[in-house]
Design an enzyme around this catalytic site. Sequence first.
Site, PDB file in Angstrom:
ATOM      1  CG  ASP A  90      -2.050  -0.968   1.158  1.00 28.17           C
ATOM      2  OD1 ASP A  90      -2.179  -1.642   0.125  1.00 28.17           O
ATOM      3  OD2 ASP A  90      -2.828  -1.064   2.138  1.00 28.17           O
ATOM      4  CG  ASP A 143       3.256  -7.195  10.584  1.00 28.15           C
ATOM      5  OD1 ASP A 143       2.435  -7.483   9.687  1.00 28.15           O
ATOM      6  OD2 ASP A 143       2.922  -6.866  11.738  1.00 28.15           O
ATOM      7  CG  ASP A 145       8.536  -5.307  12.332  1.00 24.73           C
ATOM      8  OD1 ASP A 145       7.618  -5.871  11.721  1.00 24.73           O
ATOM      9  OD2 ASP A 145       8.458  -5.035  13.547  1.00 24.73           O
ATOM     10  CG  ASP A 236      -3.870  -9.032  15.392  1.00 19.60           C
ATOM     11  OD1 ASP A 236      -4.766  -8.308  15.885  1.00 19.60           O
ATOM     12  OD2 ASP A 236      -2.661  -8.827  15.608  1.00 19.60           O
TER      13      ASP A 236
END
Length: 488
Positions: A90, A143, A145, A236
């Site tokens: 995005d 994710d 990271d 989540d």
Amino acid sequence: MIFLYILIGIYAQGMLFIFLYSLAQGHLLLRFLGAKKSLGEVAHTVPKAWPKVTIQLPVYNELYVVDRLLDSVAKMNYPADLLEIQVLDDSTDQTAELIQQKIQEFPNLNFKYIHRTDRTGFKAGALKEGLAKASGEFIAIFDADFVPDPDFLQKTIPYFSSEKVGMVQTRWTHLNKNYSLLTRLQAFALDAHFLIEQIGRNSQHAFINFNGTGGIWRKSCIIDAGDWQDDTLTEDLDLSYRAQRKGWEFVYRPEIESPAELPPIMSAVKSQQFRWTKGGAECAGKHARAVLGENFPLSTKFHAMAHLFNSSIFIAILLVSLSSIGVWWAGMQGMISDNLFRIAGLFMIGFVIIAGVYLVAYFYEKRSFLRSLIQAIYMLPLFLSVSMGLALHNAQAVWEGLSGKKSPFIRTPKFNLEGGSGLESNPYIKFKIPATTWMEGVLMLVFSAMVGLHVYWGTFEMLPFHLMLAVGYGLVFFSSFKAYSLGK
């Protein structure tokens, strides 16, 4: 006198909430201690034929970590013809170009680049759009990271041998744990969740949560539970409860590690904390009544309520800390019986239980007990102080979540400090000091004054509590100001 009764009532209700929360934590600790010996005994079988898997990588403006993410996923030990890697991008900056260039380095891998110009639903929206196009029977999510273990799929897929298993969650570990005191304190907190809480709940078949990343789903489970939804900030946790309410089983495996980066500055920590605490409160409003009304064991319902409303602990801490000033003053004036203070002291057991939970998690797998003990002597009070110092910030988030006030999904900025990127040059740090930060400075002064009054008057019953609040608000205020100033 009416005002005094109201004040005592607020103080007592806050302490009672903290005490009940501590009982839930204490029970999870007991379950953890009973379950840890059998953690390696869970039966699973290696599949005769490995299934097709889709790895989803939700990304939004991740200049500093996306290269590392793609490199690590490309090293996944899994048959290339059974692996699909979706980059759900995005981004509105150069990250988009960087990704497209990077995936050209892996012509033998099935990378699917999906770019949205409309961030409808934020992360949940990206995951939902990717799921509709995913060809895998299982969906792993990381994710930006994270640095996934190359054997992640080989380690997790076997736990889906039962058709009832809908999700397998792994334990987060920390790439930059020793970077600073702030990262060590975060690791101190997260380790308790990923060891005591997740194992304690999973061992008694209570509700656990997918942690947003470092886990893998059965695709049919996501679809059966109603797909990803964006009406909370913690998509989540929301999906986890919807799936388990429908009878799907979750598996938590602490020995499978998923390394990730901890936010190194307070503004990033606050951004993450706000999203987690507000989203948790939103999920409480969405699921609590339904869970209580459904046919689950009493212990499951109890732990579900403690789980869904755990972020409300910050409201309780804020109310107890503020009302404690008036309670102390009333005691000084002889308006409160000494017996009432003794009864209130019993509720302090709750803080002892909570401290015990974090200490057990801290000592877990520590090789040098003496060295760890010395570290724990200062880590525990600092952690509790900073947690209380975040009470104002997080209480605002919880109140917004419980009251239904909506806000956008704000990403936590990533840094990749191990890779050499600096803090000062990071364009994702914004210089905007919120009003709550200034209020944290005021509360630091208020509780510092209370410490001085305790010493002056020789009233030491509440001195440790007010000292920790003064230290906590001070650390949060100064580290917040320093972090926000980096964005100038």
